[in-house]
Design an enzyme around this catalytic site. Structure first.
Site, PDB file in Angstrom:
ATOM      1  N   GLY C  41       0.885  -1.156   0.020  1.00 24.26           N
ATOM      2  CA  GLY C  41       0.192  -0.209   0.008  1.00 24.26           C
ATOM      3  C   GLY C  41       0.837   1.105  -0.003  1.00 24.26           C
ATOM      4  N   CYS C 250     -29.057  -8.181 -15.062  1.00 19.89           N
ATOM      5  CA  CYS C 250     -28.214  -8.161 -16.197  1.00 19.89           C
ATOM      6  C   CYS C 250     -29.479  -8.399 -17.361  1.00 19.89           C
ATOM      7  CB  CYS C 250     -26.901  -8.898 -16.430  1.00 19.89           C
ATOM      8  SG  CYS C 250     -26.469  -9.015 -18.267  1.00 19.89           S
ATOM      9  N   CYS C 253     -27.577 -11.820 -19.234  1.00 20.00           N
ATOM     10  CA  CYS C 253     -27.309 -12.996 -18.649  1.00 20.00           C
ATOM     11  C   CYS C 253     -28.115 -13.243 -17.313  1.00 20.00           C
ATOM     12  CB  CYS C 253     -25.875 -13.109 -18.186  1.00 20.00           C
ATOM     13  SG  CYS C 253     -25.395 -12.201 -16.786  1.00 20.00           S
ATOM     14  N   CYS C 275     -24.204  -6.683 -17.809  1.00 22.58           N
ATOM     15  CA  CYS C 275     -23.028  -6.711 -16.968  1.00 22.58           C
ATOM     16  C   CYS C 275     -21.747  -5.802 -17.650  1.00 22.58           C
ATOM     17  CB  CYS C 275     -22.381  -8.046 -17.375  1.00 22.58           C
ATOM     18  SG  CYS C 275     -23.221  -9.208 -16.122  1.00 22.58           S
ATOM     19  N   CYS C 281     -19.950 -12.161 -18.507  1.00 23.83           N
ATOM     20  CA  CYS C 281     -21.467 -12.049 -19.127  1.00 23.83           C
ATOM     21  C   CYS C 281     -21.696 -13.200 -20.190  1.00 23.83           C
ATOM     22  CB  CYS C 281     -21.783 -10.709 -19.489  1.00 23.83           C
ATOM     23  SG  CYS C 281     -23.583 -10.439 -19.893  1.00 23.83           S
TER      24      CYS C 281
END
Lengths: 252, 361, 294
Positions: C41, C250, C253, C275, C281
């Site tokens: 980080g 979605c 899908c 998606c 997807c």
């Protein structure tokens, strides 16, 4: 006798040819209010900066509960500054975040030491606003919409919220109207008594020192010319400079 | 029914083919040659070399042609090329008193050793469109030639320094930082600041320099000297151990003389703002010198109150390759983050609406 | 002792090294990456080079990818979760030209995934690396633009200011208003920008099996999250972090737990949601088609 919280000895500092501190020694006991008085240029603000670790002296020691403040790393000193110490600036703009709400200003120190419950932080902020006599409805307002006296009271709330042991105050009533000054001094007095705070206050205002302080140090040209219990120093000044200071207030 | 945006690859190829076509323009008009750009758009070439931080007139002219005259795009092409080049080492420092001068002026002295040489300049031209230039094929008569300037042309700032009136620059044997190899860090030392300014955006430097004249930074500048000309670049190969001449480059140098009221440790004297750029670029060199002086506020213990004195602000925003990339990246799709913002805004509005209804009930 | 000298893999573009950058530059970047992995980080300054693509268009991610790519790698590039957005195509094409590596649109097949603004829906594995393109590596930049000061704040782990900002959001709006580039605490030490991914993706960073690398070219910083590292989104106990997504399924899908793009279909308020991860997807659609056929 208890050991003092803060103890400084042999402080010396020069700015070029100008002596800012000459062999200064000072200590502050728990719950004690100590005033440093003197005219501007006498070295009192420099002393405050050295004692709070913001400036290094040429020589001397500053001990906090026996720990050497000047040898501390910046991280340790900053931690001290947001936990056991507080610093109230003369100009509230230096001690507040003007773009952050009053509640956020008070909450910042709590969050800096790990508070992570919004409801609790807010409740604590509200309780502190009440203590410094700011209306609860102003909690989400920005400090720039506040009067000078309110800003200063907000700065005090922000400083005291984490229950510091010692608060440094640099001319806290400096730029305020006389009537506002009186109210603020009352507030500082009652809060310091209620919380058992130690306060080290720098002021050129003898009346403020008389109202607040248990003890007084008189500074001139970087030297402590006289010190003692407030009543003793002000009612029976020994040093000619103190006599001059006291008489000039009476004359005013 | 919604169809996902497909065929991106074909679209990109087609777009680039179209770009090539518009670059060429009307085929009935003869194509511009790189040599023509290099010769006849010389100041554009100079600017691209400076901002592209690569002295190569041919490559700069090629970049201008490829970029359709967009000079920032051209500088970008040149920079991207130069990073791929192997690095042999650093040249010897340039000794600008030894410049082959085309122009040398001082605003601080009426006459001085070496004289005032006006050179090829727009100064004192009347800015009237010259329609004669619209007619092609007109002959340009040769300019009258005077005896070439004397060889020894001392620097104005040196004349002042000998009198103790101009602050001497700190000398150091330390290897200066290299912005093209190491990232900028703060506080930035003067060699790094000057490198950054030398290739900074001309418009940005101009505006900042201008602001110091208008009270944002408290400058009181005089043009001590501007020199434009050519200078030999020498390089010492480690195998040889002595310098050899690599060739000549065109440069412009500006030394600004500024007031300085003195401090506890230093007597009152003049201080210098310095500008040195590739090619003929007086505006750029002068602006650079103004900004350089502004950025010396910290070391001269002056109050930092103006943008041109703020080194993080100036140095982080001077590079037009970085700036144009980041500004123009806003064209890229951001619909994922935008969608998040949309949902967030809807939630916040719903919360506010509920609160309002509850209050009304 | 024998020393095996591995010659650099040949590039497919005349006159350029494999993966464009010269080997010395790659070594410099790898050193920065090693440092970054060692201090999760923490932003490591590096000597970012000018790339033939503009700053702000993924030059940091490209330099990181170029430094870790080997000839046997398989690269996937996504922008906004999709393989077929123009900038993803352009970057993929760049690596095909200068490194000649295999590319794929399937998350499962990739060894290196370079991304802008999304983390794939499919959980990444230990043998994969995800490279984020980062426009602004400094999570505190809106609160404090000066790098000299933010560096100090990081060194002292002085992050109260960031929490103040979240407090202010709740006080004013009732919610934390950060929807993307939502700050995270890495390994309980460094505050980090996850790049402008939607907050929805933040939980995927927590204890991710894959190595996560972040490259900011213009700002010349690199940082990293080693596998299985703790990554927490900042929040309050009584206002916990919420991943935001459109509350729909979605249209292609039917997924109800993936991040969706909103698509305007007409100018009468018609819209649908699909998606954002096009590979995920397409696989779901293929799976359900197969089930239907069986």
């Amino acid at each position: 006798m208890t050991t003092p919280l803060l103890k400084a000895t042999g402080l010396n500092l020069r700015f070029g040819a100008i002596p800012a501190l000459v062999d200064v020694a000072i200590d502050v006991a728990a719950g004690e209010v100590v005033a440093i008085v003197g005219e501007s240029g006498s070295g009192k603000t420099t002393l405050l900066r050295v004692l709070s670790g913001m400036m290094a002296p040429d020589a001397g020691d500053v001990l906090w509960l026996g720990q050497d403040v000047l040898a501390m790393g910046e991280a340790a000193r900053r931690r001290l500054m947001r936990t056991e110490w507080g610093y109230v600036h003369q100009n509230p703009r230096d001690g507040l975040r003007l773009g952050v709400s009053a509640g956020g200003n008070v909450g910042e120190r709590l969050m800096a030491v790990g508070a992570r419950h919004y409801g609790n932080i807010r409740a604590e902020a509200l309780s502190w606003l009440a203590k410094v006599e700011i209306d609860a409805s102003r909690i989400d307002d920005l400090p720039r919409t506040f009067s000078g006296g309110m800003q200063q009271r907000l700065q005090i709330a922000r400083t005291l919220v984490t229950h510091p042991k010692l608060v440094f105050m640099d001319e806290p009533t400096g730029g305020l109207d006389v009537s506002v000054q009186a109210r603020l001094l009352d507030l500082i007095r009652s809060l310091s008594r209620e919380l058992g705070l130690s306060v080290l206050i720098v002021t050129h205002d003898i009346a403020a020192a008389r109202l607040l302080a248990d003890r007084i140090l008189v500074m001139r040209r970087g030297q402590v010319v006289e010190q003692g219990l407030t009543d003793r120093v002000l009612d029976d000044p020994q040093h000619p400079y103190t006599q001059l200071l006291v008489s000039s207030v009476l004359a005013a | 029914m919604y169809v996902a945006v497909k065929g991106g690859e074909r679209a990109i190829s087609a777009a680039h083919a179209w770009l090539d076509e518009t670059r060429r323009g009307d085929p009935a008009v003869p194509e511009l040659t790189v040599a023509q750009i290099e010769q006849q758009m010389g100041l554009a070439v100079d600017r691209v070399m400076a901002e592209g931080s690569c002295h190569d007139r041919f490559l700069a002219a090629l970049a201008i042609k490829q970029a359709k005259g967009d000079l920032i795009e051209a500088a970008f092409l040149l920079r991207a090329y130069r990073t791929t080049l192997p690095r042999f080492g650093a040249s010897e420092p340039l000794e600008t008193t030894a410049m082959r001068l085309r122009r040398r002026i001082s605003a601080t002295y009426k006459d001085l050793p070496g004289g005032q040489v006006l050179g090829p300049t727009f100064d004192y031209t009347h800015r009237l469109l010259d329609f004669a230039l619209a007619a092609e094929g007109s002959e340009c008569p040769a300019a009258p030639e005077a005896a070439s300037p004397v060889a020894d042309v001392p620097r104005v700032t040196e004349l002042l320094a000998r009198e103790g009136l101009m602050q001497r620059e700190a000398t150091s044997e330390a290897e200066p930082g290299d912005l093209t190899r190491q990232p900028l860090t703060f506080p930035a030392e003067r060699p790094v600041r000057l490198q950054n300014l030398a290739r900074g955006d001309e418009g940005f430097l101009l505006a900042l320099g201008y602001s110091t004249q208008r009270g944002y930074g408290n400058a009181h500048p005089f043009v001590g000297e501007i020199r434009v000309g050519h200078i030999a670049v020498e390089f010492t190969p480690p195998e040889l151990g002595f310098p050899i001449e690599l060739g000549e480059i065109g440069i412009t140098e500006c030394q600004m003389v500024n007031q300085f009221k003195g401090s506890r440790t230093e007597p009152a004297q003049f201080t210098r703002g310095y500008g040195l750029v590739f090619g003929h670029g007086e505006r750029r060199a002068m602006s650079m010198a103004l900004v350089d002086r502004g950025l010396r506020a910290r070391e001269l213990d002056e109050d930092i109150t103006a943008p041109a004195q703020d080194e993080e602000f100036v140095l982080y925003h001077s590079d037009n390759i970085e700036a144009t990339g980041f500004v123009e990246h806003l064209k890229l799709p951001h619909y994922v983050d935008f969608q998040s913002e949309l949902e967030n805004l809807r939630t916040i509005r719903r919360t506010a609406e509920q609160a309002r209804q509850e209050a009304a009930e | 002792m024998t020393i095996t000298v591995v010659p650099p893999a040949p590039s497919t573009l005349e006159g350029y090294n494999f993966a464009y950058l010269d080997e010395a530059t790659k070594r410099m970047i790898r050193r920065a990456l090693l440092k970054a992995v060692a201090i999760p980080g923490h932003q490591i300054p590096f000597g970012a080079r000018e790339m033939p693509l503009p700053y702000g268009w993924g030059t940091g991610g490209i330099q990181v990818t170029a430094s870790i790519l080997g000839p046997t790698d398989t690269l996937k590039v996504i922008d906004q979760g999709a393989d077929d957005t123009t900038n993803a195509i352009s970057i993929r094409r760049f690596f095909t030209r200068v490194a000649g590596v295999a590319t794929t649109e399937h998350t499962a097949e990739a060894t290196v995934v370079q991304t802008r603004h999304r983390i794939p829906e499919r959980t990444l594995r230990e043998d994969q690396i995800i490279v984020y393109q980062v426009p602004q590596p400094e999570p505190l930049f809106r609160l404090e633009p000066r790098r000299m000061e933010t560096k100090r704040l990081h060194a002292l782990a002085d992050y109260g200011l960031m929490h103040v900002r979240l407090y202010e959001d709740i006080a004013r709006l009732g919610h934390i208003a950060k929807a993307y580039d939502y700050p995270v605490m890495v390994n309980r030490r460094y505050l980090m920008s996850p790049s402008p991914i939607p907050a929805f993706d933040n939980p995927k960073m927590h204890r991710m099996p894959a190595l996560q690398l972040f490259g900011a070219g213009r700002e010349k910083r690199i940082y990293a999250i080693p596998p299985y590292t703790e990554v927490r989104s900042l929040d309050f106990e009584d206002h916990p972090f919420r991943p935001i997504r459109a509350p729909h399924a979605c249209a292609l899908c039917g997924s109800r737990d993936t991040y969706l793009d909103e698509v305007i279909t007409d100018d009468a308020g018609g819209r649908l949601f699909v998606c954002s991860d096009t590979d995920f997807c397409a696989e779901r659609q293929a799976d359900s088609a197969k089930e239907a056929a069986e």
